[in-house]
Design a protein around this motif. Structure first.
Motif, PDB file in Angstrom:
ATOM      1  N   ASP A 126       2.310  -3.378   7.686  1.00 19.56           N
ATOM      2  CA  ASP A 126       2.474  -2.923   6.309  1.00 19.56           C
ATOM      3  C   ASP A 126       1.332  -1.996   5.933  1.00 19.56           C
ATOM      4  O   ASP A 126       0.479  -1.684   6.764  1.00 19.56           O
ATOM      5  N   LEU A 127       1.308  -1.560   4.726  1.00 21.52           N
ATOM      6  CA  LEU A 127       0.291  -0.596   4.274  1.00 21.52           C
ATOM      7  C   LEU A 127      -0.893  -1.267   3.583  1.00 21.52           C
ATOM      8  O   LEU A 127      -1.642  -0.609   2.865  1.00 21.52           O
ATOM      9  N   THR A 128      -1.068  -2.554   3.818  1.00 23.71           N
ATOM     10  CA  THR A 128      -2.221  -3.252   3.257  1.00 23.71           C
ATOM     11  C   THR A 128      -3.500  -2.588   3.746  1.00 23.71           C
ATOM     12  O   THR A 128      -3.644  -2.295   4.927  1.00 23.71           O
ATOM     13  N   GLY A 129      -4.426  -2.314   2.830  1.00 22.65           N
ATOM     14  CA  GLY A 129      -5.687  -1.680   3.194  1.00 22.65           C
ATOM     15  C   GLY A 129      -5.679  -0.169   3.069  1.00 22.65           C
ATOM     16  O   GLY A 129      -6.681   0.478   3.312  1.00 22.65           O
ATOM     17  N   THR A 186       6.586   8.284   0.605  1.00 27.19           N
ATOM     18  CA  THR A 186       6.120   9.208   1.639  1.00 27.19           C
ATOM     19  C   THR A 186       5.651   8.461   2.881  1.00 27.19           C
ATOM     20  O   THR A 186       5.932   8.861   3.995  1.00 27.19           O
ATOM     21  N   TRP A 187       4.925   7.376   2.696  1.00 22.47           N
ATOM     22  CA  TRP A 187       4.341   6.621   3.808  1.00 22.47           C
ATOM     23  C   TRP A 187       5.043   5.284   3.957  1.00 22.47           C
ATOM     24  O   TRP A 187       5.334   4.606   2.985  1.00 22.47           O
ATOM     25  N   SER A 188       5.270   4.885   5.202  1.00 18.23           N
ATOM     26  CA  SER A 188       5.867   3.578   5.485  1.00 18.23           C
ATOM     27  C   SER A 188       5.417   3.123   6.867  1.00 18.23           C
ATOM     28  O   SER A 188       4.764   3.861   7.603  1.00 18.23           O
ATOM     29  N   VAL A 189       5.772   1.900   7.203  1.00 16.29           N
ATOM     30  CA  VAL A 189       5.496   1.361   8.529  1.00 16.29           C
ATOM     31  C   VAL A 189       6.819   0.934   9.129  1.00 16.29           C
ATOM     32  O   VAL A 189       7.618   0.259   8.481  1.00 16.29           O
ATOM     33  N   LYS A 190       7.075   1.368  10.361  1.00 10.85           N
ATOM     34  CA  LYS A 190       8.302   1.004  11.058  1.00 10.85           C
ATOM     35  C   LYS A 190       7.950   0.622  12.489  1.00 10.85           C
ATOM     36  O   LYS A 190       7.320   1.415  13.196  1.00 10.85           O
ATOM     37  N   LEU A 193       4.429   1.207  13.552  1.00 14.36           N
ATOM     38  CA  LEU A 193       3.922   2.572  13.514  1.00 14.36           C
ATOM     39  C   LEU A 193       3.849   3.076  12.077  1.00 14.36           C
ATOM     40  O   LEU A 193       4.743   2.819  11.268  1.00 14.36           O
ATOM     41  N   LEU A 194       2.822   3.815  11.780  1.00 20.56           N
ATOM     42  CA  LEU A 194       2.678   4.458  10.485  1.00 20.56           C
ATOM     43  C   LEU A 194       3.563   5.693  10.468  1.00 20.56           C
ATOM     44  O   LEU A 194       3.473   6.541  11.349  1.00 20.56           O
ATOM     45  N   VAL A 195       4.451   5.800   9.492  1.00 22.69           N
ATOM     46  CA  VAL A 195       5.415   6.890   9.417  1.00 22.69           C
ATOM     47  C   VAL A 195       5.210   7.655   8.118  1.00 22.69           C
ATOM     48  O   VAL A 195       5.101   7.066   7.047  1.00 22.69           O
ATOM     49  N   CYS A 196       5.166   8.992   8.225  1.00 23.91           N
ATOM     50  CA  CYS A 196       5.034   9.864   7.060  1.00 23.91           C
ATOM     51  C   CYS A 196       6.223  10.808   7.011  1.00 23.91           C
ATOM     52  O   CYS A 196       6.526  11.474   7.999  1.00 23.91           O
ATOM     53  N   ILE A 207       3.518  16.926   0.416  1.00 25.07           N
ATOM     54  CA  ILE A 207       2.326  17.065   1.247  1.00 25.07           C
ATOM     55  C   ILE A 207       1.184  16.330   0.566  1.00 25.07           C
ATOM     56  O   ILE A 207       0.982  16.465  -0.640  1.00 25.07           O
ATOM     57  N   GLY A 208       0.461  15.555   1.315  1.00 20.84           N
ATOM     58  CA  GLY A 208      -0.647  14.811   0.738  1.00 20.84           C
ATOM     59  C   GLY A 208      -1.264  13.877   1.745  1.00 20.84           C
ATOM     60  O   GLY A 208      -0.948  13.921   2.934  1.00 20.84           O
ATOM     61  N   VAL A 209      -2.120  13.013   1.252  1.00 20.82           N
ATOM     62  CA  VAL A 209      -2.873  12.127   2.136  1.00 20.82           C
ATOM     63  C   VAL A 209      -2.931  10.718   1.571  1.00 20.82           C
ATOM     64  O   VAL A 209      -2.662  10.475   0.401  1.00 20.82           O
ATOM     65  N   MET A 210      -3.291   9.808   2.452  1.00 24.95           N
ATOM     66  CA  MET A 210      -3.683   8.472   2.026  1.00 24.95           C
ATOM     67  C   MET A 210      -5.001   8.173   2.714  1.00 24.95           C
ATOM     68  O   MET A 210      -5.412   8.882   3.635  1.00 24.95           O
ATOM     69  N   ARG A 211      -5.677   7.149   2.250  1.00 26.81           N
ATOM     70  CA  ARG A 211      -6.992   6.815   2.799  1.00 26.81           C
ATOM     71  C   ARG A 211      -7.110   5.299   2.919  1.00 26.81           C
ATOM     72  O   ARG A 211      -6.333   4.552   2.328  1.00 26.81           O
TER      73      ARG A 211
END
Length: 77
Positions: free
Chosen positions: A1-4, A14-18, A21-24, A29-33
């Motif tokens: 998951d995207l915890t953290g 935009t962002w997920s986990v499958k 794997l981290l999927v964008c 257009i953008g970022v996560m941290r």
């Protein structure tokens, strides 16, 4: 998951986990941290584009946010 992880300037879908794997989606257009800051680290990343012509990168030592006039943070990519 995207915890953290913190979404800096994209939409929630935009962002997920499958399959671990981290999927964008790439849009918007953008970022996560990460929530935490790190130093003295080793970073190992593998990535791939699912369509030709993609552009992606990993920013290190970058800003934690982006000003409204810039879609991406300053930092090493």
């Amino acid at each position: 998951d995207l915890t953290g992880w913190v979404d800096v300037n994209t939409s929630k879908d935009t962002w997920s986990v499958k399959d671990g794997l981290l999927v964008c989606k790439g849009l918007p257009i953008g970022v996560m941290r990460s929530e935490k800051q790190y130093e003295n680290f080793i970073l190992h990343i593998e990535w791939r584009h699912m369509q030709a012509g993609g552009n992606s990168g990993v920013f290190v030592w970058s800003e934690g946010s982006t000003p409204p006039e810039r879609p991406l943070p300053k930092g090493m990519e």
